[in-house]
Design a protein around this motif. Structure first.
Motif, PDB file in Angstrom:
ATOM      1  N   VAL A 177      66.543  76.751  77.031  1.00  0.00           N
ATOM      2  CA  VAL A 177      65.212  77.314  76.780  1.00  0.00           C
ATOM      3  C   VAL A 177      64.942  78.479  77.732  1.00  0.00           C
ATOM      4  CG1 VAL A 177      62.725  76.838  76.782  1.00  0.00           C
ATOM      5  CG2 VAL A 177      64.327  75.137  75.877  1.00  0.00           C
ATOM      6  N   SER A 178      65.287  78.309  79.009  1.00  0.00           N
ATOM      7  CA  SER A 178      65.039  79.355  80.009  1.00  0.00           C
ATOM      8  C   SER A 178      65.775  80.637  79.680  1.00  0.00           C
ATOM      9  CB  SER A 178      65.447  78.866  81.400  1.00  0.00           C
ATOM     10  OG  SER A 178      64.664  77.758  81.803  1.00  0.00           O
ATOM     11  N   HIS A 179      67.001  80.518  79.174  1.00  0.00           N
ATOM     12  CA  HIS A 179      67.777  81.709  78.820  1.00  0.00           C
ATOM     13  C   HIS A 179      67.049  82.539  77.772  1.00  0.00           C
ATOM     14  CE1 HIS A 179      71.124  84.261  77.593  1.00  0.00           C
ATOM     15  NE2 HIS A 179      70.907  83.872  76.342  1.00  0.00           N
ATOM     16  N   TYR A 180      66.564  81.897  76.727  1.00  0.00           N
ATOM     17  CA  TYR A 180      65.910  82.650  75.658  1.00  0.00           C
ATOM     18  C   TYR A 180      64.530  83.149  76.075  1.00  0.00           C
ATOM     19  CZ  TYR A 180      69.774  81.718  72.615  1.00  0.00           C
ATOM     20  OH  TYR A 180      71.045  81.702  72.078  1.00  0.00           O
ATOM     21  N   LEU A 181      63.881  82.418  76.958  1.00  0.00           N
ATOM     22  CA  LEU A 181      62.613  82.923  77.500  1.00  0.00           C
ATOM     23  C   LEU A 181      62.836  84.190  78.313  1.00  0.00           C
ATOM     24  CD1 LEU A 181      60.651  79.732  78.664  1.00  0.00           C
ATOM     25  CD2 LEU A 181      59.892  81.440  77.002  1.00  0.00           C
ATOM     26  N   LYS A 217      66.326  59.923  76.424  1.00  0.00           N
ATOM     27  CA  LYS A 217      65.115  60.196  77.203  1.00  0.00           C
ATOM     28  C   LYS A 217      65.083  61.609  77.770  1.00  0.00           C
ATOM     29  CE  LYS A 217      62.553  58.444  81.239  1.00  0.00           C
ATOM     30  NZ  LYS A 217      62.538  57.405  82.314  1.00  0.00           N
ATOM     31  N   ALA A 218      66.243  62.138  78.208  1.00  0.00           N
ATOM     32  CA  ALA A 218      66.287  63.440  78.870  1.00  0.00           C
ATOM     33  C   ALA A 218      66.348  64.612  77.890  1.00  0.00           C
ATOM     34  CB  ALA A 218      67.483  63.504  79.810  1.00  0.00           C
ATOM     35  N   THR A 222      59.285  68.616  76.154  1.00  0.00           N
ATOM     36  CA  THR A 222      58.089  69.335  75.709  1.00  0.00           C
ATOM     37  C   THR A 222      58.344  70.835  75.649  1.00  0.00           C
ATOM     38  OG1 THR A 222      56.676  67.624  76.673  1.00  0.00           O
ATOM     39  CG2 THR A 222      55.659  69.746  76.196  1.00  0.00           C
ATOM     40  N   ALA A 223      59.100  71.353  76.614  1.00  0.00           N
ATOM     41  CA  ALA A 223      59.402  72.790  76.642  1.00  0.00           C
ATOM     42  C   ALA A 223      60.168  73.214  75.396  1.00  0.00           C
ATOM     43  CB  ALA A 223      60.195  73.127  77.897  1.00  0.00           C
ATOM     44  N   LEU A 224      61.137  72.406  74.987  1.00  0.00           N
ATOM     45  CA  LEU A 224      61.900  72.729  73.785  1.00  0.00           C
ATOM     46  C   LEU A 224      61.009  72.660  72.546  1.00  0.00           C
ATOM     47  CD1 LEU A 224      64.775  73.256  72.537  1.00  0.00           C
ATOM     48  CD2 LEU A 224      64.826  70.787  72.098  1.00  0.00           C
ATOM     49  N   LEU A 225      60.245  71.603  72.429  1.00  0.00           N
ATOM     50  CA  LEU A 225      59.389  71.415  71.261  1.00  0.00           C
ATOM     51  C   LEU A 225      58.366  72.542  71.128  1.00  0.00           C
ATOM     52  CD1 LEU A 225      58.796  67.573  71.595  1.00  0.00           C
ATOM     53  CD2 LEU A 225      60.152  68.719  69.825  1.00  0.00           C
ATOM     54  N   LYS A 226      57.906  73.046  72.259  1.00  0.00           N
ATOM     55  CA  LYS A 226      56.909  74.122  72.250  1.00  0.00           C
ATOM     56  C   LYS A 226      57.428  75.356  71.531  1.00  0.00           C
ATOM     57  CE  LYS A 226      54.471  77.240  75.442  1.00  0.00           C
ATOM     58  NZ  LYS A 226      54.239  77.572  76.882  1.00  0.00           N
ATOM     59  N   HIS A 227      58.721  75.640  71.684  1.00  0.00           N
ATOM     60  CA  HIS A 227      59.277  76.862  71.118  1.00  0.00           C
ATOM     61  C   HIS A 227      59.972  76.639  69.770  1.00  0.00           C
ATOM     62  CE1 HIS A 227      58.217  79.099  74.668  1.00  0.00           C
ATOM     63  NE2 HIS A 227      58.802  78.180  75.428  1.00  0.00           N
ATOM     64  N   VAL A 228      60.451  75.442  69.522  1.00  0.00           N
ATOM     65  CA  VAL A 228      61.069  75.160  68.224  1.00  0.00           C
ATOM     66  C   VAL A 228      59.995  74.939  67.158  1.00  0.00           C
ATOM     67  CG1 VAL A 228      62.592  73.600  66.936  1.00  0.00           C
ATOM     68  CG2 VAL A 228      63.119  74.181  69.312  1.00  0.00           C
ATOM     69  N   ARG A 229      58.944  74.204  67.530  1.00  0.00           N
ATOM     70  CA  ARG A 229      57.820  73.913  66.642  1.00  0.00           C
ATOM     71  C   ARG A 229      58.279  73.367  65.286  1.00  0.00           C
ATOM     72  NH1 ARG A 229      56.112  79.215  68.287  1.00  0.00           N
ATOM     73  NH2 ARG A 229      56.418  79.924  66.151  1.00  0.00           N
ATOM     74  N   LYS A 252      57.125  59.424  71.866  1.00  0.00           N
ATOM     75  CA  LYS A 252      55.758  59.795  72.245  1.00  0.00           C
ATOM     76  C   LYS A 252      55.604  61.296  72.309  1.00  0.00           C
ATOM     77  CE  LYS A 252      54.670  55.596  74.894  1.00  0.00           C
ATOM     78  NZ  LYS A 252      54.361  55.047  76.245  1.00  0.00           N
ATOM     79  N   ARG A 253      56.644  61.987  72.800  1.00  0.00           N
ATOM     80  CA  ARG A 253      56.569  63.450  72.905  1.00  0.00           C
ATOM     81  C   ARG A 253      56.481  64.112  71.520  1.00  0.00           C
ATOM     82  NH1 ARG A 253      60.221  62.998  77.476  1.00  0.00           N
ATOM     83  NH2 ARG A 253      62.078  63.416  76.229  1.00  0.00           N
ATOM     84  N   VAL A 254      57.139  63.544  70.550  1.00  0.00           N
ATOM     85  CA  VAL A 254      57.168  64.185  69.235  1.00  0.00           C
ATOM     86  C   VAL A 254      56.051  63.720  68.304  1.00  0.00           C
ATOM     87  CG1 VAL A 254      59.670  64.413  69.408  1.00  0.00           C
ATOM     88  CG2 VAL A 254      58.714  62.491  68.145  1.00  0.00           C
ATOM     89  N   SER A 255      55.325  62.688  68.716  1.00  0.00           N
ATOM     90  CA  SER A 255      54.270  62.152  67.843  1.00  0.00           C
ATOM     91  C   SER A 255      53.026  63.038  67.877  1.00  0.00           C
ATOM     92  CB  SER A 255      53.905  60.746  68.276  1.00  0.00           C
ATOM     93  OG  SER A 255      53.365  60.752  69.598  1.00  0.00           O
TER      94      SER A 255
END
Length: 255
Positions: A177-181, A217-218, A222-229, A252-255
């Motif tokens: 994620v950091s690379h593409y940001l 778990k790892a 949230t950071a990935l989900l924010k940008h993939v949407r 829980k993160r994806v719900s």
């Protein structure tokens, strides 16, 4: 999953238990991502994948990395289907020697090739089926473990995007994620310096996310989900598996 306007196009996450095997079709040609697990009396490659795609022209095979639940009988499968292109996350563990690759005028791989996965590889089977490698990054150490070396690939089928994460999780997912940001920020700062490898964060956007490491778990932060949407998320995990995938934290993160 398929577009209503193109009923022959389909993307399938196969039921292989605790493992991963995916096929992407445009109705005539197919891509295979991972071959699932293989045991003494069962092989996902032989018993599920080959019968499923036998009538299709297999353009390419991607083996995300060398773990047994992703690469079962991969060398045998490649020999059976004879793809034009084979991409490997861990060539040294695949029993598939690398072969010389060729690029057409457009810069995409066009002739028979067997090579290591690296960001920037763009492969087009038809006007409705494309595959783009987003990870690993050339010159960036993906991490010390096998999972972090997984090929991350974005398939586009009839306009629908599917992001397949392999087993990437933890520090490797953060680095991804950091690379593409960072690329996105650089592109916005100096648009005249954008080259072929300068891909902004929008490259991660997908309609469907095949979650990393079966929902560990790892992974799927949230950071990935924010940008993939994603509109949909698929966890390729076995029923009542001993790893507890998908993790309650991820659910829980994806719900």
């Amino acid at each position: 999953m398929a577009d209503r306007a193109a009923p022959a196009a389909r993307f399938t996450v196969h039921d292989v238990g605790q493992g991963l095997a995916v096929t992407a079709h445009d109705g005539a040609r197919a891509w295979v991502y991972d071959t699932g697990p293989s045991y003494e009396r069962f092989s996902a490659a032989k018993n599920i994948l080959l019968p499923y795609i036998r009538s299709d022209d297999v353009h390419g095979v991607i083996i995300s990395h060398g773990d047994a639940d992703h690469s079962g009988r991969a060398a045998w499968f490649v020999e059976q289907v004879q793809p034009q292109v084979t991409l490997l996350g861990e060539p040294d563990r695949s029993r598939l020697p690398l072969a010389q690759s060729f690029r057409g005028e457009s810069g995409t791989l066009t002739a028979e090739a067997r090579r290591r996965c690296v960001e920037g590889q763009s492969l087009r089977s038809s006007s409705s089926l494309e595959a783009h490698v987003l990870w690993p990054i050339s010159g960036v150490a993906p991490g010390s473990n096998s999972n972090s070396r997984s090929c991350i690939v974005r398939f586009t089928i009839a306009g629908i995007r599917f992001l397949v994460m392999g087993d990437v999780e933890g520090k490797a997912e953060h680095a991804f994620v950091s690379h593409y940001l960072s690329q996105d920020k650089r592109a916005r700062r100096d648009v005249t310096d954008v080259g072929d490898t300068m891909v902004p964060i929008s490259a991660l956007k997908a309609d469907v996310l095949i979650a990393g490491h079966h929902g560990a778990k790892a992974a799927t932060t949230t950071a990935l989900l924010k940008h993939v949407r994603p509109q949909h998320i698929v966890f390729s995990s076995g029923f009542a598996n001993r790893f507890g995938h998908p993790s309650e934290h991820v659910l829980k993160r994806v719900s």
